[in-house]
Design an enzyme around this catalytic site. Sequence first.
Site, PDB file in Angstrom:
ATOM      1  N   SER A 110       0.852  -1.187   0.000  1.00  0.00           N
ATOM      2  CA  SER A 110       0.000   0.000   0.000  1.00  0.00           C
ATOM      3  C   SER A 110       0.889   1.238   0.000  1.00  0.00           C
ATOM      4  O   SER A 110       2.115   1.134  -0.021  1.00  0.00           O
ATOM      5  CB  SER A 110      -0.889   0.003   1.237  1.00  0.00           C
ATOM      6  OG  SER A 110      -0.093   0.326   2.367  1.00  0.00           O
ATOM      7  N   LYS A 111       0.249   2.384   0.068  1.00  0.00           N
ATOM      8  CA  LYS A 111       0.983   3.656   0.051  1.00  0.00           C
ATOM      9  C   LYS A 111       2.011   3.741   1.179  1.00  0.00           C
ATOM     10  O   LYS A 111       3.013   4.414   1.048  1.00  0.00           O
ATOM     11  CB  LYS A 111       0.002   4.817   0.194  1.00  0.00           C
ATOM     12  CG  LYS A 111      -0.818   5.058  -1.050  1.00  0.00           C
ATOM     13  CD  LYS A 111      -0.954   6.563  -1.313  1.00  0.00           C
ATOM     14  CE  LYS A 111      -1.666   6.796  -2.625  1.00  0.00           C
ATOM     15  NZ  LYS A 111      -3.123   6.497  -2.503  1.00  0.00           N
ATOM     16  N   ARG A 112       1.726   3.050   2.284  1.00  0.00           N
ATOM     17  CA  ARG A 112       2.671   3.081   3.411  1.00  0.00           C
ATOM     18  C   ARG A 112       4.055   2.631   2.972  1.00  0.00           C
ATOM     19  O   ARG A 112       5.059   2.982   3.575  1.00  0.00           O
ATOM     20  CB  ARG A 112       2.212   2.129   4.529  1.00  0.00           C
ATOM     21  CG  ARG A 112       1.112   2.662   5.397  1.00  0.00           C
ATOM     22  CD  ARG A 112       0.772   1.637   6.462  1.00  0.00           C
ATOM     23  NE  ARG A 112       0.436   0.340   5.866  1.00  0.00           N
ATOM     24  CZ  ARG A 112       1.113  -0.769   6.053  1.00  0.00           C
ATOM     25  NH1 ARG A 112       2.174  -0.785   6.813  1.00  0.00           N
ATOM     26  NH2 ARG A 112       0.735  -1.905   5.469  1.00  0.00           N
TER      27      ARG A 112
ATOM     28  N   GLY B 272       5.545   3.363   0.347  1.00  0.00           N
ATOM     29  CA  GLY B 272       6.179   4.303  -0.587  1.00  0.00           C
ATOM     30  C   GLY B 272       5.431   4.322  -1.902  1.00  0.00           C
ATOM     31  O   GLY B 272       4.289   3.877  -1.996  1.00  0.00           O
TER      32      GLY B 272
END
Length: 471
Positions: free
Chosen positions: A241-243, A245
């Site tokens: 996910s966006k976590r 990067g």
Amino acid sequence: MVRVRFAPSPTGHLHVGGARTALFNWLFARKKSGKFVLRIEDTDLERSSQEMSFEILNALRWLRLEWDEGPFYQSKRLHLYRRMAERLVEEGKAYYCYCTKEEIEQRREASGKGRAWKYDRRCLHLTEEERKKFEEEGRPKAIRFLVPEGITEFEDLILGKVSVKNQDIEDFVLLKSDGYPTYHLSVVVDDHLMKISHVIRGADHIYNTPKQILLYRALGWEPPLFAHLPLILGPDRKKLSKRHGETSVLAFREKGITSLAMVNFLAQLSWSPGEDRDFYTMEELVERFSLERVKKSNPVFDLDKLAWLNSKIISSMESEDLWEEVLPFLKGEIRKRAEEKREWVLKVLNLIKERSRDLREVGEKLERYLVRDFQYKEDALKKHWKPGAKEGLRRLLEEYRALEPFNAEGAERALRSLAEKMGRKAASFIHPLRVALLGERVSPPIFDVVEVLGKDEVLLRIERALKELPD
Ligand code: GLU
């Protein structure tokens, strides 16, 4: 005839997972001489945007995943979904539901079951009067699918047998009260009408599949075959996910990743041709692709692997291909200059493609060949601009002025014999020469650089260093 599709919802960027889905569909279509259909699932008006659709198309083009049919926009096909939903109501396989969101929430809460609560079929059992009353009130109505009893099973081509008890499936909405279809309805109608033979998509959809199979049957249609690709994990083994990067595909393009590196990286996320090779051309990937070789385990997204692949691919590229990829990384005047000197730039690219991490770096290196007033890098000066450097270069300048013909071999010979004459090591000339010519600590073989820059430019660059750099 194999017909597959990629069906993104334009609610965000094309991210790594979506791009892998697109790639596997494309590879499968090409391998089987089938068709690859592109369909934009833009029925969620609030979350979809045309801008995102265009961006997704751009990302696919960049990856060279050209489609054979489409793009079809679901927002232009609403009448088809409505017609099918109404047909199911007429046949008693779906029913109108007048419950409002609030009413449903209230009943869910009162049941104490939370998310496990399923729609209680209140509207299935409405009396004629109740129905009439709702109609007269002008209550908005949705259409819900009447889930039949039994068990729904299918054989996933990658993950194997999936079996779900229908009693665990609620009577899901097909057509919302605003007249827009839900994903389940539009995906089934379109996959059928577009004659899709294989649905290849991410494993996050695997529990949607039984619902969709029920819908196919209710409509009297044969379901396609299904293949769900294992979810991609981040390095911490949690769902990517966006976590973790950047995951948008076009962001990698901006970082200087080549499309071939991206494609190989995506392919190897869940598939392996079982050969000991670092990367493949698109054609080679097609030749080797098969769904049987898709792995069941969850692949881990490893950025170091991508960077490594990228560097390998850049160094093996033909200059002409590299030229195409590097051009967008050159700005304004520099780009113009590069275009004017294309033939010469191709020679330079041949030199600098080794040991470059990404296209941005190739662009930056190339710029040093195209402009004379580059900045000398601090680390280069610190390491290679020692006392005596200037004296050596001054003498070398004399030698090079007289050198004819001016080429790599001659330049090396002249430098080495000068070093011998002065009782110094050749390295004490080579390093400062590198600083003078390119301002960098490392470079391609220096005499190749000398040759490609040419006599006039080499002399001017040495003169500049003698003038601007400290003693
Ligand atoms: N629009 C859906 C998505 O983007 C497509 C799912 C499917 O392939 O059926 O997730």
